[in-house]
Every structure is written in C-alpha cells, then in structure tokens.
Design an enzyme around this catalytic site. Structure first.
Site, PDB file in Angstrom:
ATOM      1  CG  HIS A 152      -1.863   0.313   1.352  1.00 29.06           C
ATOM      2  ND1 HIS A 152      -2.314   2.065   0.187  1.00 29.06           N
ATOM      3  CD2 HIS A 152      -3.293   0.905   1.389  1.00 29.06           C
ATOM      4  CE1 HIS A 152      -3.620   2.427  -0.026  1.00 29.06           C
ATOM      5  NE2 HIS A 152      -4.517   1.746   1.063  1.00 29.06           N
ATOM      6  CG  ASP A 371     -11.421 -11.514 -20.074  1.00 25.44           C
ATOM      7  OD1 ASP A 371     -10.848 -12.633 -19.909  1.00 25.44           O
ATOM      8  OD2 ASP A 371     -12.959 -11.469 -20.334  1.00 25.44           O
TER       9      ASP A 371
END
Length: 432
Positions: A152, A371
């Site tokens: 992060h 995808d």
C-alpha cells in the site's frame, strides 16, 4: 487442508529497459507504509479451453505490463538520505505457480478465512520490501485461483485496478484500451505556505494507543440483490431512487444496524470511516495517477441519531460529508500532513473504537472483473479476516448486478447484527 505444491517460483522483469531511478514518496504514502492489500480471484474453465490460464501467456503479458508500471518491479528501500523511497531497479515481481489437490467446490472461499487466504497469497520472507507478488494456483477441477499481494506504500485500490486491468488487457490482446500510468506527484504536493482550513478527525498524532495483536472476529456474508438495492435507495430518497448513491445507501444501512446491535448509550459518539478517491475531485483531475490518492474520511454522529432516525436521514449524513470533499479539503489535508512531518510528528489513522465502523468499498472500481482472455472471474475476495468492525462492499459478480458485503465483527456483536439486519429493518417482511 494441505498446502499447495509449489511448481515454479521466479521473478518476472520488465520486457524492455525501464528507467533506473528513485521514486520519492509523499506523506500520503507513508500513512500506508505498513499496509498490504491482497486479492483473490477464482476463474473457472467453463469453456474447456486447453490453454486455460497459460503460465507463458500470463508471464509474457506481465513482463510487458511492467514496462509501463516499472516501479512495481523495484523495491521499497531506505535511501542514502534516510528517506524511504522506491528503488526502480527492475529486479522483478515474484511470480509463483502452484497446484492444490482439491476442487473449488470443496473450498469455502467466502467469507475468506485466514487459513484459506494463506493458501493462495504468495509468501515471501522479504515481503516488506516487495511491492507486488502474484501466485497462480491450479485446482484439481481445472479452475484457477489468482492471488495478489500489493504494498500500500505505492498501490491504492484505483492503482491496483489500473495495473491488473492493463496486465489482463495485454494478455487478451486488447492493446488499444491501455491507458499508461502517471507517476507525477506534483499535483499531490503541499502548498507553500501551507493552509489548513479543516480538522481531520480520521487522523491522529497520538501514538500512545497503537493496537498490537489482531482483533478476535468472525466474518459474515450479506448479499443484496439489485431489487433490494433499488428498494433501499427509494427508502433513502423519500420515494425516488435518484438522489442517493449505492455507497451512501448501503453504508447508512450497515451503520444503523451496527449501532443498534452494539446497544450503546444514546449519547455515545459514533464514527463511520471510509476511503475517498480524490483523483477526479481536484481542479485538474489525475485519473491515471499511480500511487496513493485516496484519503480517509470520517462521519461523526451520536448513536441515538443513527438508531432512531429514518434510514434516509442517515444516508444524508453520509452524503453531506462526501459532498464536502472539495479540492480545498484535500489540499488542507496534504498541507496538514506536511506541517506535522516538518514538526517530526508522526500521523496515523485514528483507531476504530467499539462504537465505530469502517467501510471499505471497491464499488465502481474495475478491480473485480479482470479478464485475461478466458472470461471474468466467478469470485473476487479481498477482505482481511483479522480486522474487526469493518464492512467490505463490492459489486456482486454475475448477472444480478447486486451488492455483496462481508462484515467483520466480534462473535457476540455479529449475532445481534444479523438479527437486526434480517428481522428488524429492511428485510423483515422478506424473512417472515
């Protein structure tokens, strides 16, 4: 459950030469210096593809993506000036290929437990300096689990979505849709002289009460259909569904249920914490900025006002704070962090007390539907099983277009929350 068998472990480096430089970090970044985000995707080979989740395709696409996102192939280090920074050295991203001798239906993936999480997230002893790690695990049934680990200090939710979408676009050959990232931190620098025009209760300089061990908690899954969301938004909007966002409506519902379930004294202060992406809220938007551009926000009220008010009033309370997230608010926060840093005062996120709730949301982020050319995932998981009083909100995958919420609470509060949620509020009629 047995641990997966590691078939391959390697470093994927950028496909071509990338800048060798040190990337400086901002005070916004240092707030997240000890935090990591992990995600798990389940992909099923519904079409029976022979090259389903080809390691060669994935690694080749990753190498090309790292040319654009080259800091991820570097390391988080302390420089010669004793300042932490990103060393863009192109050492590479750890990429693990594993096999687990079980079927996806045999694994209780949601809500995510610590034991299951550890099966699919790469484990590296030097993870404090690593910025990105990836693991592809092949299951007995032909399904594949992709586990990701992002530091992060460099990657917030929007940045993670940008990187994973780019990687998947390259894998499936959709090069025209790629948007290169920007690492220019100039728009996020403090002003000179600084101007602090707001208070920031979501942040504190108090270092005396830092939590150590993880909270004891359980996770429960709540699903709201598209029709239920529509009904909730109508309740929040006095008969119309146009004025309140899904985030405001769902956050209000869970905050109200939580305050009722806790059974606290009416005058007790309660806070709702959540993150806000500021990329498109400043005068010159920075949609492609790669780094930390999200801030923590707090909505403060009294328990009695949350428990006794109509759900629409609670949603309006949340909405009012969101509407107040102007560029000046953002600039004031950046200036505040700079002033505190100059005074050698460490700033951290304010602790979440027993009367508070944190909302973490990826609604609207393209993080859930990556995808790689073999179809969208069947499941997306990102909750942290060791943090209590947190609600993780995301879009439900599939045709329903509903919302999925994973809630983390202590066991006794969770029982009361479920009773409130299902019997006393929105869904009472549906459950009877």
């Amino acid at each position: 459950m047995k641990k997966p068998e590691i078939l391959q472990s390697s470093l994927v480096v950028p496909a071509t030469d990338t800048p060798r430089e040190s990337l400086s970090l901002l005070n916004l970044d240092f707030l997240n210096a000890h935090l990591h985000n992990c995600t798990i995707y389940l992909f099923k080979n519904t079409q029976g593809a022979k090259d389903f989740f080809s390691v060669e395709v994935l690694k080749s696409a990753l190498a090309k993506a790292l040319v654009l996102f080259y800091p991820l192939a570097g390391r988080y280090v302390v420089g010669h000036d004793s300042r932490s920074q990103i060393d863009c050295n192109a050492v590479g991203v750890p990429f693990v290929v594993a096999r687990l001798d079980c079927r996806s239906d045999d694994i209780q993936l949601e809500p995510l437990s610590s034991e299951i999480r550890e099966l699919f997230i790469p484990q590296e002893p030097q993870s404090l300096s690593l910025l990105q790690m990836l693991q592809v695990t092949y299951l007995k049934c032909g399904s594949v689990v992709l586990g990701t680990f992002s530091h992060h200090i460099l990657v917030d939710g929007q940045s993670a979505a940008h990187f994973f979408q780019t990687w998947s676009m390259i894998a499936r050959g959709d090069l025209k849709s790629i948007v290169p990232p920007s690492f220019d931190k100039t728009p996020l620098c403090a002003r000179s002289p600084p101007k602090i025009n707001y208070d920031f209760p979501a942040y504190t300089t108090d270092q005396s009460n830092i939590k150590g061990s993880p909270d004891a908690c359980v996770l429960s899954l709540f699903k709201l259909s598209q029709e239920q969301i529509r009904h909730l938004k109508i309740q929040c909007s006095n008969g119309t569904s146009t004025n309140v966002s899904t985030f405001c409506a769902v956050s209000a519902l869970f905050w109200k249920c939580y305050c009722i379930a806790q059974g606290l004294a009416p005058g007790t202060k309660t806070c709702l914490y959540f993150g806000a992406n500021m990329r498109n809220r400043i005068h010159t938007p920075i949609p492609a900025y790669f780094g930390n551009a999200s801030i923590r926000v707090s909505v403060i009220s009294e328990v009695s006002k949350i428990t006794s008010s109509p759900i629409g009033d609670v949603a309006d309370t949340v909405k009012a704070v969101i509407d107040g997230l102007t560029e000046e608010y953002f600039r004031s926060l950046i200036d505040y962090l700079k002033v505190m840093s100059d005074k050698k005062m460490s700033v951290r996120y304010t602790d979440v007390s027993e009367s508070d709730l944190t909302i973490r949301s990826v609604i609207g982020l393209s993080l859930c539907d990556v995808d790689f050319g073999w179809g969208a995932p069947q499941l997306f998981l990102w909750e942290r099983p060791t943090r209590s009083r947190v609600a993780y909100i995301q879009n439900e995958l599939g045709n329903d277009a509903g919302i999925k919420v994973v809630l983390s609470l202590d066991p006794s509060t969770m029982k009361r929350f479920e009773k409130v949620f299902y019997e006393e509020l929105l869904f009472a009629d549906e459950q009877n």
